[in-house]
Write an enzyme that holds these catalytic residues in place. Structure first.
Site, short mmCIF file in Angstrom:
data_model
loop_
_atom_site.label_atom_id
_atom_site.label_comp_id
_atom_site.label_asym_id
_atom_site.label_seq_id
_atom_site.Cartn_x
_atom_site.Cartn_y
_atom_site.Cartn_z
CB ILE A 279 0.28 0.38 -2.43
CG1 ILE A 279 -0.88 1.29 -2.02
CG2 ILE A 279 0.29 0.19 -3.94
CD1 ILE A 279 -0.86 2.65 -2.71
CD GLU A 280 6.00 -0.04 1.10
OE1 GLU A 280 6.71 0.64 1.85
OE2 GLU A 280 6.45 -0.92 0.34
CD GLN A 281 3.15 3.67 0.63
OE1 GLN A 281 2.64 2.80 -0.09
NE2 GLN A 281 4.42 4.02 0.49
#
Length: 541
Positions: free
Chosen positions: A327-329
């Site tokens: 995921i992008e985080q």
């Protein structure tokens, strides 16, 4: 001299007309106390004035962590550039920042999160800016909106199209921050920062480098201060040489509606049976069908919406661990969380700094992405970033454009239209009342993903809804599967603004998807990669 100062003292250090970069992802890692102090200082003194703020991912969540809304004040905020923005549940509760944007009081831009991180890295190295193909033929492209969210922004472009080495590129000139506001868990007296209670490190290091290398200051909000020399060097994610000032908020929340959960920060691992499995409904049917698109051994990105439930589908089917979620985080592996905790994961294998996770995405290094749609256009384009009649609900694109630009395979999921009353009976979909709003439209209001560019690049694009499955082809969108109980003409063809191509091999969706029991799902093994596949890419931009 101690670097520890009060929030009010820190706010007084920010000059008028400064560019301020803020590290946050909604409620995750948000330096909320520092932002509140800036707003309070402005109310008391009239300063700082006319700030430009940079937010690679949204600051604040409108659910106890106000973030950007602390400084969304006329005279204080002059311009905002964000990867995403806080969203509100209704127009009456619309965040203050959206009210300013809608009233055209400040120029506002939605720049893809990965590009914003790239801009910080380029600014830190004093290079002239970012040259990229990410965003071509989307709302990022100057031939469309050029990232502008309102009329004021259209007068001050942040991106232009250039030709370089005989090819078309987007160029984002650098925006130099004078102040970086970042967050961590612990600081020692020298300013070394560790992130042991955080759900991600995000981009604090890159943002601190950009400000420090250009003569600016770095303010770190932390939960606690410890003695110099007491932190393990390998645990330090931002070294003290980059940190000028420290403020302390012992009450800072770990993420939205979460004071502290050690599983989010990887300090403990939750038993698998503690994770909620989605209840049986139409949305679960869609998530199950999306899961059938996966291969064991692959690395898969997921976004907010129906697809966020796919990891729970695999868990229910006894296939947890067969796919690595990214995921992008920054979380890699584990179980991505849902709802207010989206962007975090429990039981993660690792936490990548968000800018490097975006490098992975922009270069197409992962195997597939599972994302949502608001609208699908005739050419296969997808809109997730703007609906003019509900602007406060769409929070901007975040990393959507970075993720989809070169993804090998994308599975978009959503309801076929909006407002339909649906049920499931006897392994069949029942459409009790048709929706009033079509989501397959001749032209999307915003192009967040370019269908024509996907066709040109040979990307594998699938659209999964409750009543059918579709594929993007060079001739258009092809209907490949239809749900049991659905009438092809009345429930699909007449509910699209454009004609669909009907596959000569049209088949029924698996009836097991529509029964409240495990599917017995198996995933084919991902083929082994070979070096030759990696060196024939062609597009290296």
């Amino acid at each position: 001299m101690s670097k520890h100062i009060t929030p009010a003292q820190a706010a007084a250090l920010i000059p008028d007309h400064a560019v301020v970069t803020v590290s946050s992802s909604s409620g995750l890692g948000c330096p909320d106390l520092m932002l509140r102090a800036i707003g309070e200082h402005f109310e008391a003194t009239g300063h700082p004035r006319n700030l430009t703020t940079l937010h690679p991912i949204a600051a604040g969540d409108m659910s106890g962590i106000k973030g950007i809304d602390h400084i969304a004040k006329k005279g204080l905020l002059a311009k905002i550039i964000g990867g995403s923005y806080p969203s509100g549940p209704s127009s009456a509760e619309s965040p203050l920042i959206w009210q300013m944007i809608g009233a055209n009081e400040i120029p506002a831009y939605n720049v893809p999160s990965g590009i914003l991180f790239d801009m910080h890295r380029e600014a830190a190295a004093k290079r002239p800016g970012v040259i990229t193909k990410i965003g071509l033929d989307t709302f990022v492209d100057p031939d469309r909106q050029g990232c502008a969210m309102n009329e004021a922004a259209q007068r001050e472009p942040v991106v232009r199209k250039i030709e370089f080495a005989g090819e078309e590129w987007l160029y984002f000139p650098n925006i130099i921050p004078q102040v970086a506001i970042i967050r961590a868990t612990t600081a020692d007296e020298h300013g070394n920062l560790t992130y042991e209670h955080e759900g991600a490190t995000l981009g604090g290091l890159d943002q601190a480098l950009a400000a420090r290398n250009n003569g600016g200051i770095v303010i770190a909000q932390v939960k606690r201060i410890t003695k110099q020399g007491s932190l393990k060097p390998h645990d330090v994610r931002v070294p003290g040489m980059l940190v000028d000032y420290i403020i302390v908020d012992p009450e800072q929340k770990q993420t939205t509606q979460t004071v502290y959960d050690p599983a989010i920060s990887g300090e403990i691992f939750r038993p698998l049976e503690s994770f909620r499995v989605p209840e049986f409904n139409v949305q679960k049917v869609i998530a199950r069908r999306v899961a059938q698109e996966l291969e064991a051994g692959s690395c898969v990105n997921i976004g907010f919406g129906i697809s966020a439930n796919v990891p729970r589908i695999l868990m229910e089917e006894g296939l947890h661990g067969s796919v690595t979620w990214v995921i992008e985080q920054g979380a890699v592996g584990g179980v991505p969380l849902l709802d207010f905790a989206f962007g975090c994961a429990s039981n993660a294998d690792a936490y990548m700094p968000s800018p490097y996770q975006f490098t992975y995405f922009q270069g197409g290094g992962f195997d597939a992405s599972l994302l949502s749609f608001l609208e699908i256009g005739r050419d296969g384009s997808v809109n997730v970033s703007r609906l003019s009649f509900r602007p406060h609900v769409t929070a901007g694109a975040g990393g959507f454009v970075d993720i989809t630009a070169r993804a090998k395979k994308i599975v978009f999921s959503g309801m076929f239209n909006a407002g339909a009353k649906l049920g499931i009976e006897g392994g069949r979909l029942v459409i009790e009342k048709e929706g009033k709003l079509k989501k397959l439209v001749n032209e999307t209001e915003h192009v967040t993903f370019s269908g024509s560019r996907a066709v040109a690049q040979g990307q594998d694009i699938t659209y999964v809804t409750e009543r059918c499955v579709m594929k993007l082809t060079s001739q258009g969108i092809m209907l490949t599967e239809i749900a049991p109980g659905v009438d092809l003409q009345a429930h699909i063809l007449e509910q699209s603004e454009f004609p669909l191509i009907i596959s000569p091999e049209l088949k029924l969706m698996d009836a097991a998807l529509f029964r409240d029991e495990p599917l017995g799902l198996t995933l084919p093994e991902k083929p082994q990669r070979i070096l030759q596949e990696q060196i024939e890419g062609g597009d290296h931009g």
